[in-house]
Design a protein around this motif. Structure first.
Motif, PDB file in Angstrom:
ATOM      1  N   SER A 142      39.545  35.812  41.289  1.00 20.82           N
ATOM      2  CA  SER A 142      40.525  35.306  42.709  1.00 20.82           C
ATOM      3  C   SER A 142      41.858  36.193  42.860  1.00 20.82           C
ATOM      4  CB  SER A 142      40.919  33.865  42.416  1.00 20.82           C
ATOM      5  OG  SER A 142      41.734  33.848  41.472  1.00 20.82           O
ATOM      6  N   GLY A 143      41.946  37.160  41.955  1.00 22.51           N
ATOM      7  CA  GLY A 143      43.074  37.800  42.080  1.00 22.51           C
ATOM      8  C   GLY A 143      44.519  37.422  41.400  1.00 22.51           C
ATOM      9  N   ALA A 144      44.270  36.108  40.768  1.00 19.91           N
ATOM     10  CA  ALA A 144      45.566  35.399  40.049  1.00 19.91           C
ATOM     11  C   ALA A 144      45.796  36.358  38.833  1.00 19.91           C
ATOM     12  CB  ALA A 144      45.122  33.893  40.021  1.00 19.91           C
ATOM     13  N   ALA A 145      44.776  36.853  38.392  1.00 20.03           N
ATOM     14  CA  ALA A 145      45.110  37.662  37.202  1.00 20.03           C
ATOM     15  C   ALA A 145      44.228  38.967  36.888  1.00 20.03           C
ATOM     16  CB  ALA A 145      44.708  36.550  35.795  1.00 20.03           C
ATOM     17  N   THR A 146      44.605  39.687  35.860  1.00 20.39           N
ATOM     18  CA  THR A 146      43.734  40.908  35.338  1.00 20.39           C
ATOM     19  C   THR A 146      43.308  40.716  34.086  1.00 20.39           C
ATOM     20  OG1 THR A 146      45.655  42.274  35.019  1.00 20.39           O
ATOM     21  CG2 THR A 146      45.048  42.645  37.231  1.00 20.39           C
ATOM     22  N   VAL A 147      42.164  41.283  33.730  1.00 16.67           N
ATOM     23  CA  VAL A 147      42.063  40.877  32.305  1.00 16.67           C
ATOM     24  C   VAL A 147      41.739  42.700  31.823  1.00 16.67           C
ATOM     25  CG1 VAL A 147      39.545  40.516  32.447  1.00 16.67           C
ATOM     26  CG2 VAL A 147      40.736  40.009  30.359  1.00 16.67           C
ATOM     27  N   GLU A 148      42.367  42.860  30.723  1.00 17.77           N
ATOM     28  CA  GLU A 148      41.890  44.270  30.001  1.00 17.77           C
ATOM     29  C   GLU A 148      41.391  43.965  28.865  1.00 17.77           C
ATOM     30  OE1 GLU A 148      44.376  48.598  29.688  1.00 17.77           O
ATOM     31  OE2 GLU A 148      45.506  46.627  30.135  1.00 17.77           O
ATOM     32  N   ILE A 149      40.210  44.416  28.488  1.00 20.50           N
ATOM     33  CA  ILE A 149      39.428  44.222  27.202  1.00 20.50           C
ATOM     34  C   ILE A 149      39.529  45.554  26.533  1.00 20.50           C
ATOM     35  CG2 ILE A 149      37.268  43.459  26.050  1.00 20.50           C
ATOM     36  CD1 ILE A 149      36.757  41.825  28.732  1.00 20.50           C
TER      37      ILE A 149
END
Length: 302
Positions: A142-149
């Motif tokens: 939804s664009g509320a967060a980014t996740v970097e793995i």
């Protein structure tokens, strides 16, 4: 006079004895020469065999040491950054000995930046993944967060000699390189029916089956070859060392001390790994704090 009488017997015996001595001497000389030749051949054979062994050992050592190569594309920060619509941010490959380029956090503070350091053999990583992956995916989509793995291989020695932790992280890097938008799904799929720590883990063929099960459809042949060749294993080791040595970019953390290490807008999460509500509350709190410090203070008359 009778020919061949007794008077001739003694000289004949002497001649025979002399001939026998000469023959014996010739045989001794011949045997010594033969012995010398055999000794030379034996020493030469030992030398050749020793050289052959040295060459063979050298070849084995050289072949077992993978030269440092470029890292995977789309992981220039040592992690894969996934944003709105579950699209992975594209970056060039990190060259050998080059320093990673940290991702830039959202400057407005309106988007939560979730960073996760995972080892695919780590059971606690599996607990966090099972509890939180669905809501993280919703936030990111939804664009509320980014996740970097950030895949790391801390538990390489904990899989009965198969180095599963290293091979799984390499496979994640292969997917990031060849099919970046499938990275999130593949990374999550590695935690489904996760192998137990100290078990042999999955074989390369079983990892390739996970690639298929995760729905990766792009460059499958290249990804499979990358997995079999261990293309990015040297990069995984270097990225793991960087995470363990620190510092951790965009954070006050000096280094990670284990997995999972979870950061939200640079703040480490220390709550329950199995309670998605507690993690959601932490994300909301971190987002609120970042937003308040990122919003300019109104000036009089502004």
């Amino acid at each position: 006079m009778t020919i061949g009488g007794p008077s001739d017997s003694s000289p004949s015996k002497n001649r025979r004895r002399d001939a026998a001595r000469v023959k014996a001497k010739q045989l001794r000389v011949s045997q010594k020469k033969k012995d010398r030749r055999n000794k030379v051949f034996l020493q030469g054979g030992i030398g050749i065999a020793a050289i052959a062994i040295i060459v063979l050992v050298s070849v084995i050592i050289v072949n077992s040491i993978k030269p440092a190569g470029p890292g995977p594309k789309n992981m220039a920060s040592d992690g894969a950054l996934i944003g709105e619509g579950m699209v992975t941010v594209l970056t060039p490959a990190l060259q050998p000995d080059a320093k990673p380029r940290p991702s830039e956090p959202d400057p407005t503070g309106a988007v939560a930046n979730i960073r996760i350091y995972v080892d695919y053999l780590c059971p606690l990583c599996g607990d966090f993944e099972e509890a939180n992956t669905e809501q993280i995916a919703q936030w990111v989509d939804s664009g509320a967060a980014t996740v970097e793995i950030h895949p790391v291989a801390i538990l390489t020695s904990k899989s009965a000699g198969t180095k599963y932790s290293l091979r799984a992280a390499n496979a994640a890097a292969c997917v990031a390189n060849y099919s970046p938008d499938d990275f999130f799904d593949f990374s999550s799929a590695l935690f489904v029916d996760q192998p137990e720590e100290t078990s042999p883990g999955r074989s390369n063929d079983e990892i390739k089956a996970v690639v298929s099960e995760a729905g990766v459809s792009t460059a499958r042949s290249s990804i499979n070859s990358c997995i079999d060749d261990g293309t990015y294993e040297s990069w995984v080791k270097a990225a793991t060392d960087r995470a363990l040595d620190g510092p951790i970019p965009n954070s006050s953390m000096k280094s990670i001390i284990g997995t999972p290490t979870i950061l939200v807008n640079g703040k480490p999460y220390t709550g329950s790994l199995e309670d998605p509500k507690e993690f959601a509350s932490f994300v909301q709190q971190a987002l609120g704090e970042t937003y308040s410090t990122s919003t300019p203070t109104p000036t009089p008359g502004g």
